[in-house]
Design an enzyme around this catalytic site. Structure first.
Site, PDB file in Angstrom:
ATOM      1  N   ARG A   6      49.797  -4.368 -16.988  1.00  0.00           N
ATOM      2  CA  ARG A   6      50.530  -3.870 -15.814  1.00  0.00           C
ATOM      3  C   ARG A   6      50.112  -4.591 -14.536  1.00  0.00           C
ATOM      4  NH1 ARG A   6      50.306   2.544 -15.980  1.00  0.00           N
ATOM      5  NH2 ARG A   6      51.455   2.313 -14.036  1.00  0.00           N
ATOM      6  N   MET A   7      48.994  -5.300 -14.613  1.00  0.00           N
ATOM      7  CA  MET A   7      48.553  -6.119 -13.475  1.00  0.00           C
ATOM      8  C   MET A   7      49.169  -7.524 -13.551  1.00  0.00           C
ATOM      9  SD  MET A   7      46.105  -4.444 -11.720  1.00  0.00           S
ATOM     10  CE  MET A   7      44.796  -3.242 -11.876  1.00  0.00           C
TER      11      MET A   7
END
Length: 242
Positions: free
Chosen positions: A18-19
């Site tokens: 998600r980063m």
């Protein structure tokens, strides 16, 4: 402030998906230092007895970052309760307070960790770090009564009265080492996700006749990061503290 009786398990097996990064999530930097390094530095300052980091099977970077402390491998991601249980072989016959810390919460203070440990030493089997966010909507609620934690109610399961509770679960917990793995061994995966949830530990501990409680932390110190935006907020909080 130093308590050599404390041990700690850091959960560091999360991916950085998600980063939008190939780095493990806990290796993402806050003010020039990986999130997990902030936690290890705080624990080292406290002179804790043991630090064990739970890593994924490809978590070599996390292992190097936390060296010379021990690591345990979570080969399959089967939930937070399962992750903590992976540290069992590294913490055999452990006694005293054991902190369980998510590796993406780098700002929890030494003082807060000691408060959790002190509660364990007072005779509580499980102690949860709670906080009061401005908007508690998505967080699990901590149901307290006469200084004891009765249950953690997940947002999706909360009734109208429970949704009015603004004392929420940060994720960080403390356990009496004598009972930690007995509690974890009793957590099942009878849920939609087929995962072992650490939050089930409160109900299990109470069923075992153990007392549970919670302490209140500061909203900013319990902040975590799942996205780059949240990482930027952590940097703001860190700089403000400095």
């Amino acid at each position: 402030m130093i308590n050599k009786n404390i041990s700690a398990i850091i959960l560091g097996a999360g991916k950085g998906t998600r980063m939008q990064s190939s780095l493990p999530k806990v290796m993402m930097e806050v003010c020039g230092k990986p999130m997990i390094r902030h936690i290890v530095d705080t624990l080292e300052k406290m002179n804790v007895k043991e630090i064990v980091t739970v890593i994924s099977s490809d978590g070599e970077l996390v292992k190097k970052e936390t060296y010379p402390h021990k690591c345990a491998v979570q080969f399959e991601q089967l939930g937070t309760g399962h992750a903590v249980r992976c540290a069992k072989d590294e913490l055999k016959n452990i006694e005293g307070p054991v902190l369980v810390i998510f590796g993406d919460t780098p700002l929890i203070s030494e003082n807060t960790f000691v408060k959790i440990a002190d509660k364990i030493n007072e005779g509580f089997g499980v102690v949860v770090l709670g906080f009061r966010p401005e908007d508690p909507a998505r967080y699990g609620r901590l149901k307290m009564e006469d200084g004891e934690l009765k249950s953690i109610v997940e947002f999706k399961d909360a009734n109208e009265d429970e949704l009015k509770i603004n004392f929420c679960n940060s994720g960080c917990m403390g356990f009496d080492g004598k009972y930690l793995f007995e509690i974890l061994d009793r957590i099942d995966n009878n849920n939609m996700a087929k995962e072992y949830y650490l939050t089930d530990a409160v109900k299990i501990a109470r069923d075992m006749g153990l007392k549970c409680s919670a302490i209140e932390g500061d909203v900013e110190e319990v902040a975590s990061a799942n996205t780059r935006e949240e990482l930027a907020i952590l940097e703001e909080y860190y700089n403000k503290r400095k």
